[in-house]
Design a protein around this motif. Structure first.
Motif, PDB file in Angstrom:
ATOM      1  N   GLU A 164      65.958  -6.166  19.196  1.00  0.00           N
ATOM      2  CA  GLU A 164      67.018  -7.099  18.808  1.00  0.00           C
ATOM      3  C   GLU A 164      68.236  -6.389  18.218  1.00  0.00           C
ATOM      4  N   LYS A 182      69.329  -5.670  15.215  1.00  0.00           N
ATOM      5  CA  LYS A 182      70.005  -6.457  14.172  1.00  0.00           C
ATOM      6  C   LYS A 182      70.469  -5.527  13.053  1.00  0.00           C
ATOM      7  N   LYS A 199      72.982  -5.451   9.335  1.00  0.00           N
ATOM      8  CA  LYS A 199      73.850  -6.053   8.325  1.00  0.00           C
ATOM      9  C   LYS A 199      74.983  -5.081   8.025  1.00  0.00           C
ATOM     10  N   PHE A 245      68.547  -8.442   8.561  1.00  0.00           N
ATOM     11  CA  PHE A 245      69.318  -9.685   8.602  1.00  0.00           C
ATOM     12  C   PHE A 245      69.431 -10.250   7.193  1.00  0.00           C
ATOM     13  N   THR A 270      72.986 -12.421  10.860  1.00  0.00           N
ATOM     14  CA  THR A 270      73.165 -10.985  10.671  1.00  0.00           C
ATOM     15  C   THR A 270      74.626 -10.634  10.951  1.00  0.00           C
ATOM     16  N   VAL A 318      74.474  -7.499  16.754  1.00  0.00           N
ATOM     17  CA  VAL A 318      73.308  -7.763  17.587  1.00  0.00           C
ATOM     18  C   VAL A 318      73.328  -6.874  18.828  1.00  0.00           C
ATOM     19  N   SER A 322      70.925 -13.855  15.597  1.00  0.00           N
ATOM     20  CA  SER A 322      70.040 -13.235  16.587  1.00  0.00           C
ATOM     21  C   SER A 322      68.780 -14.069  16.713  1.00  0.00           C
TER      22      SER A 322
END
Length: 422
Positions: free
Chosen positions: A288, A290, A292, A310, A323, A326, A366
């Motif tokens: 994914e 992800k 921050k 996230f 988040t 992606v 996401s």
């Protein structure tokens, strides 16, 4: 943890010149985009003045009655109330003598009377007229009586028209989503991807931006194939593809993906239709990607800190989270993406940079239950494929040179002095 200091990637004999140019451009940017930071307002205790804390808004070069102005003290000799503006002129609709109200049509309005009832009648009819064509600004008003002083905001804002996309009477996916692909050299992989899309979404529009050296024709139903100059670049291709989208959303894909029964575009559409997100990513075979992002502001420049993970779950969607960045498989609002754009200077390796430019603008999520496949690597079946893969690798694997290019770019464009990644 990786730590990048941008100045380390700029020639020492050029750094001062670059810094001066950057600060000149930053000041120009500030003049065009004043800080959105709000002044801290502390409400004084037990004052006899009432005033609007928010909601007083006027279009440029228009007039409004300022709501909520009032005096709640007692009558006495020569009560004096003063209102002062910065960007507009003040007046009152009350029909009173000139000695009672002075400064009509100016930035400083003075009201003098011994009668509270008359004072409040005048205050209830005070007008603010915007005198400059400001698209989005805040005029901090001063409101005084004796030793009492309060400040309140009057917002000057030009309303703008929305840009809406018609999904058609049947609200079909075809009228809501366009698939966009940036392709380079690997036609054998692109054709596999297109075939898989047709299997599950035979009538959806597909836009291909292609900067291959020797373009091959892609003549298939619902496929728009745009040829670019050779090696024009990754983000230039994204800009071209998205500029041609006429639907509310676009789905971004790499040219070596493959649709499966788990690639449910409808699920991503449902998320964007029923949340405030602008971008929602899926999963590429479980990845994914992800991240921050945390912005750290400094006096002379800023730092960006990137961390895996996230912020929190997306309400109403148990498989989705909020988040900042992606994976390269996402559905996005077309108009919001165009606001951010893709920097065409980034040609070979780029993805995270779009979300860096969109920080504070794009709301990103996401979802792990929408999955796309990634084509397996295999030995080329012919000389043409082998040559394409070999040439592609020379562009794709330019990591060190791209880092050396990106750091000075971030330093100047984003006024960034460092970023960390963990």
């Amino acid at each position: 943890m990786e730590v990048f200091q941008m100045e380390n990637y700029i020639d020492k004999d050029k750094i001062e010149s670059v810094r001066q140019r950057r600060e000149k451009e930053f000041k120009h940017h500030q003049s065009r985009h004043p800080s959105k930071k709000k002044d801290i307002l502390i409400a004084p205790p037990n004052i006899p003045l009432s005033y609007p804390i928010q909601g007083a808004e006027v279009m440029p070069l228009h007039t409004i009655v300022l709501p909520g102005l009032g005096f709640h003290g007692t009558s006495r000799e020569n009560l004096k109330v003063v209102l002062q503006a910065s960007f507009g002129n003040l007046n009152t609709l009350a029909d009173v003598p000139e000695e009672v109200v002075q400064g009509r049509g100016t930035k400083l309005l003075t009201i003098t009377t011994s009668y509270v009832k008359l004072l409040n009648h005048i205050l209830e009819h005070v007008t603010y007229t915007s005198t400059k064509y400001l698209l989005d600004a805040v005029d901090m008003m001063n409101f005084t009586e004796g030793t009492y002083l309060v400040k309140f905001p009057v917002t000057i804002r030009q309303l703008h028209f929305p840009r809406l996309f018609d999904p058609g009477p049947d609200n079909s996916l075809r009228n809501m989503v366009t698939i966009t692909i940036k392709s380079f050299l690997r036609y054998h992989k692109l054709r596999i991807l297109l075939k898989s899309i047709k299997q599950y979404y035979p009538d959806i529009t597909i836009i291909v931006a292609d900067d291959s050296e020797h373009p091959e024709k892609i003549e298939e139903a619902n496929v728009q194939h745009f040829i670019m100059p050779f090696g024009k670049g990754w983000f230039a291709g994204r800009n071209l593809a998205i500029s041609q989208v006429t639907t509310k959303y676009y789905l971004w894909l790499d040219d070596d993906y493959i649709f499966t029964e788990k690639t449910k575009i409808e699920k991503l559409v449902d998320v964007l239709e029923n949340s405030n997100l602008d971008v929602v990513g899926g999963s590429v075979e479980g990845n994914e990607y992800k991240f921050k992002m945390f912005y750290e502001e400094g006096e002379d420049s800023s730092c960006l800190h990137i961390r895996s993970g996230f912020y929190h779950r997306l309400e109403g969607f148990p498989n989705c989270v909020v988040t900042s960045c992606v994976v390269n498989f996402f559905l996005a609002h077309t108009e919001e993406s165009r606001r951010v754009g893709f920097d065409p200077k980034l040609q070979k390796v780029a993805h995270l940079e779009y979300f860096v430019d969109g920080l504070g603008i794009l709301r990103v999520g996401s979802c792990n239950d929408v999955i796309i496949g990634h084509q397996r690597r295999h030995r080329p079946t012919n000389t043409q494929e082998a040559n394409s893969e070999k040439l592609y690798a020379t562009f794709r694997n330019a990591f060190v040179s791209e880092i050396n290019f990106k750091m000075p770019l971030h330093y100047f464009k984003n006024r960034m002095k460092c970023y960390t990644k963990k």
